[in-house]
Scaffold this motif. Structure first.
Motif, PDB file in Angstrom:
ATOM      1  N   CYS A 100      41.498  98.186 -17.264  1.00 44.05           N
ATOM      2  CA  CYS A 100      40.958  98.140 -15.900  1.00 44.05           C
ATOM      3  C   CYS A 100      40.340  96.794 -15.500  1.00 44.05           C
ATOM      4  O   CYS A 100      40.556  96.332 -14.393  1.00 44.05           O
ATOM      5  N   ALA A 101      39.602  96.168 -16.398  1.00 45.63           N
ATOM      6  CA  ALA A 101      38.968  94.892 -16.050  1.00 45.63           C
ATOM      7  C   ALA A 101      39.997  93.800 -15.766  1.00 45.63           C
ATOM      8  O   ALA A 101      39.722  92.862 -15.029  1.00 45.63           O
ATOM      9  N   ALA A 102      41.194  93.931 -16.319  1.00 46.77           N
ATOM     10  CA  ALA A 102      42.245  92.938 -16.103  1.00 46.77           C
ATOM     11  C   ALA A 102      43.338  93.461 -15.168  1.00 46.77           C
ATOM     12  O   ALA A 102      44.338  92.794 -14.949  1.00 46.77           O
ATOM     13  N   GLY A 103      43.141  94.647 -14.610  1.00 45.05           N
ATOM     14  CA  GLY A 103      44.157  95.263 -13.762  1.00 45.05           C
ATOM     15  C   GLY A 103      44.229  94.640 -12.386  1.00 45.05           C
ATOM     16  O   GLY A 103      43.438  93.764 -12.022  1.00 45.05           O
ATOM     17  N   SER A 104      45.178  95.113 -11.614  1.00 47.70           N
ATOM     18  CA  SER A 104      45.382  94.633 -10.245  1.00 47.70           C
ATOM     19  C   SER A 104      45.223  95.796  -9.273  1.00 47.70           C
ATOM     20  O   SER A 104      45.653  96.912  -9.552  1.00 47.70           O
ATOM     21  N   PHE A 105      44.621  95.506  -8.120  1.00 54.17           N
ATOM     22  CA  PHE A 105      44.485  96.518  -7.083  1.00 54.17           C
ATOM     23  C   PHE A 105      45.731  96.520  -6.216  1.00 54.17           C
ATOM     24  O   PHE A 105      46.285  95.467  -5.890  1.00 54.17           O
ATOM     25  N   HIS A 106      46.166  97.720  -5.841  1.00 59.44           N
ATOM     26  CA  HIS A 106      47.335  97.901  -4.983  1.00 59.44           C
ATOM     27  C   HIS A 106      46.915  98.732  -3.782  1.00 59.44           C
ATOM     28  O   HIS A 106      46.103  99.655  -3.905  1.00 59.44           O
ATOM     29  N   ALA A 107      47.477  98.411  -2.614  1.00 62.22           N
ATOM     30  CA  ALA A 107      47.134  99.088  -1.357  1.00 62.22           C
ATOM     31  C   ALA A 107      48.166 100.168  -1.045  1.00 62.22           C
ATOM     32  O   ALA A 107      49.371  99.902  -1.061  1.00 62.22           O
ATOM     33  N   TYR A 108      47.673 101.367  -0.753  1.00 63.00           N
ATOM     34  CA  TYR A 108      48.529 102.492  -0.407  1.00 63.00           C
ATOM     35  C   TYR A 108      48.043 103.091   0.908  1.00 63.00           C
ATOM     36  O   TYR A 108      46.947 103.676   0.951  1.00 63.00           O
ATOM     37  N   PRO A 109      48.816 102.967   2.002  1.00 65.34           N
ATOM     38  CA  PRO A 109      48.416 103.592   3.272  1.00 65.34           C
ATOM     39  C   PRO A 109      48.310 105.109   3.108  1.00 65.34           C
ATOM     40  O   PRO A 109      49.170 105.738   2.476  1.00 65.34           O
ATOM     41  N   VAL A 110      47.231 105.675   3.650  1.00 64.76           N
ATOM     42  CA  VAL A 110      46.992 107.117   3.530  1.00 64.76           C
ATOM     43  C   VAL A 110      46.473 107.696   4.837  1.00 64.76           C
ATOM     44  O   VAL A 110      45.915 106.993   5.686  1.00 64.76           O
ATOM     45  N   THR A 111      46.656 108.997   4.967  1.00 65.45           N
ATOM     46  CA  THR A 111      45.951 109.784   5.973  1.00 65.45           C
ATOM     47  C   THR A 111      44.905 110.573   5.204  1.00 65.45           C
ATOM     48  O   THR A 111      45.205 111.182   4.168  1.00 65.45           O
ATOM     49  N   VAL A 112      43.680 110.536   5.693  1.00 63.60           N
ATOM     50  CA  VAL A 112      42.551 111.201   5.036  1.00 63.60           C
ATOM     51  C   VAL A 112      42.176 112.423   5.866  1.00 63.60           C
ATOM     52  O   VAL A 112      42.054 112.336   7.093  1.00 63.60           O
ATOM     53  N   ARG A 113      41.985 113.540   5.204  1.00 60.66           N
ATOM     54  CA  ARG A 113      41.555 114.770   5.868  1.00 60.66           C
ATOM     55  C   ARG A 113      40.338 115.306   5.134  1.00 60.66           C
ATOM     56  O   ARG A 113      40.366 115.478   3.903  1.00 60.66           O
ATOM     57  N   LEU A 114      39.253 115.531   5.879  1.00 56.76           N
ATOM     58  CA  LEU A 114      38.040 116.151   5.336  1.00 56.76           C
ATOM     59  C   LEU A 114      37.939 117.548   5.924  1.00 56.76           C
ATOM     60  O   LEU A 114      38.207 117.737   7.117  1.00 56.76           O
ATOM     61  N   ASP A 115      37.540 118.520   5.102  1.00 55.44           N
ATOM     62  CA  ASP A 115      37.364 119.859   5.650  1.00 55.44           C
ATOM     63  C   ASP A 115      36.410 120.670   4.786  1.00 55.44           C
ATOM     64  O   ASP A 115      35.783 120.141   3.877  1.00 55.44           O
TER      65      ASP A 115
END
Length: 154
Positions: A100-115
């Motif tokens: 994790c300390a050497a990992g890379s962040f990746h962007a994933y478009p999402v729809t978020v739903r709270l309920d």
């Protein structure tokens, strides 16, 4: 031997700084300027984060509180009320490769739903969302389903 000790110390320090920076970001006040006033007598449910702060329509939200390796950013809320909340944004996820300390962040478009708004144990007079669903619009992190549902803190 000394080189490996120094390298390990640098890696651990970098991981600690990253975690501190991401945890501090959660502690900043939420942006609520876009929250419309609630109708008379109605209460807006809140979203409780891992530091037990309540927010309404946050711009970002940490999902992995222990290490900050998954967070929602750029949230734009189209709905927020007693029956649920909906937003679009990006889930930034660390691939943790090779670790994790050497990992890379990746962007994933999402729809978020709270309920499932219920009284919050810490403040029973406050309704809070107890479930979050993320729907990945295209790509998703390895091992994730298109829709991931998580219980939220109480």
């Amino acid at each position: 031997m000394r080189g490996s000790v120094v390298g390990t110390a640098v890696t651990l320090a970098a991981g600690a700084l990253l975690t501190a920076a991401m945890t501090t970001a959660t502690a900043s006040p939420p942006a609520t300027a876009t929250t419309p006033p609630a109708p008379a007598g109605a209460r807006q449910p809140v979203l409780v984060d891992c530091l037990w702060h309540r927010t309404v329509r946050p711009g970002d939200f940490i999902l992995a509180c222990g290490d900050g390796n998954s967070r929602l950013t750029g949230l734009h809320w189209s709905q927020w009320g007693p029956h649920g909340a909906t937003a679009v944004g990006v889930n930034m996820v660390n691939d943790c490769k090779p670790y994790c300390a050497a990992g890379s962040f990746h962007a994933y478009p999402v729809t978020v739903r709270l309920d499932v708004a219920k009284p919050w144990k810490k403040h029973p007079g406050v309704q809070h969302y107890t479930r979050m669903s993320l729907t990945y619009q295209k790509d998703r992190p390895e091992g994730f389903q298109q829709v991931m549902t998580y219980p939220l803190w109480d």
